[in-house]
Design an enzyme around this catalytic site. Sequence first.
Site, mmCIF file in Angstrom:
data_model
loop_
_atom_site.group_PDB
_atom_site.id
_atom_site.type_symbol
_atom_site.label_atom_id
_atom_site.label_comp_id
_atom_site.label_asym_id
_atom_site.label_seq_id
_atom_site.Cartn_x
_atom_site.Cartn_y
_atom_site.Cartn_z
ATOM 1 N N HIS A 103 -4.705 -3.487 6.346
ATOM 2 C CA HIS A 103 -4.507 -3.743 4.913
ATOM 3 C C HIS A 103 -5.853 -4.170 4.333
ATOM 4 C CE1 HIS A 103 -3.033 -4.969 1.063
ATOM 5 N NE2 HIS A 103 -3.552 -6.164 1.237
ATOM 6 N N ASP A 106 0.845 -1.201 0.000
ATOM 7 C CA ASP A 106 0.000 0.000 0.000
ATOM 8 C C ASP A 106 0.882 1.253 0.000
ATOM 9 O OD1 ASP A 106 -2.398 -1.696 0.477
ATOM 10 O OD2 ASP A 106 -1.340 -2.083 2.349
#
Length: 329
Positions: free
Chosen positions: A188, A160
């Site tokens: 996440h 990410d």
Amino acid sequence: MPRTPVTVTVTGAAGQIGYALLFRIASGQLLGPDVPVRLRLLEITPALAAAEGTAMELDDCAFPLLAGIDITDDANVAFDGANVALLVGARPRTKGMERGDLLEANGGIFKPQGRAINDHAADDVRVLVVGNPANTNALIAQAAAPDVPAERFTAMTRLDHNRALSQLAKKTGAPVSEIRRLTIWGNHSATQYPDIFHAEVAGKNAAEAIGDESWLADEFIPTVAKRGAAIIEARGASSAASAANAAVDHVYTWVNGTPEGDWTSMAVPSDGSYGVPEGLISSFPVTCADGSYRIVPDLAVNDFSRVRIDASVRELSEEREAVRALGLI
Ligand code: NAD
Ligand code: LMR
């Protein structure tokens, strides 16, 4: 004198991330160009033959740093003496499966693996959980390993982080190498919060340089947070090479340190910082040095960031409650 090889255990070794990851580890990119590695591959019994095939290909690369490969379906063997444990194999969500079913199915994988790490890994073991839901799977493994220091269990939000770096570079026209201090907060998952309020682009504050909150709220954050789903839609399979790359980055940075003046994002057990309940494995800005990480302290959190961090942390708390109710932690 040649160094003693570092033992790296990879679960889900025959999967698509495994295929992209193992060659990078064996070539020295995980730990450094002078560190020999011994690979231990853990798979479920039906996938052992495929793992053997990957091992044949690893042999055929004649990597000078690769000191050996063991393949097993027994977690106790796979984690024996492990210095680095990359927990990639997980039960994917299938049609009709609720989130609770997914957590339960993964509990059946990560609880015994945590116990095997507890009983057999090296004293300095470092664990990275990649398999989803990564943060909560890491919590399950950690709870099953009471003799391993809790902070050795981490989950991956580096993908990410890298996605956010790339999006910000595209928007500003600056190269990725000119961007520092970006942060992924939380889970996440689609609730994650990529934060640019402390980030710098070519030495200037990123949020001020862009000066467009609607781009942040309506483009940047959803693009980063939903990138995994966009890749599944486009490829018909989830991200693999970029996930493997992020796993390499995560461990390399943990072991070798963050550059001066910069930080990275890792999901690590909360010490209560930034209002994140203690013990939740949540993504934070961290610096690494001497093989350890530290949550960056005392950053100002504005209202825009606060609501988004809280929303992602709330989801993590709910996941923790769900696995607690299932007796997994
Ligand atoms: P995949 O299905 O191609 O491979 C998974 C492998 O794990 C399979 O070979 C399977 O046999 C194995 N496996 C299943 N149970 C196991 C067990 N108990 N022990 C050992 N191995 C086992 O999946 P993939 O594309 O490689 O992705 C792996 C995981 O990583 C998924 O959960 C995916 O959602 C997750 N992921 C996480 C991120 C992240 O940023 N954190 C990014 C991408 C993918
Ligand atoms: C990703 O971020 O690419 C993956 O976590 C997506 C997924 O669900 O496997």
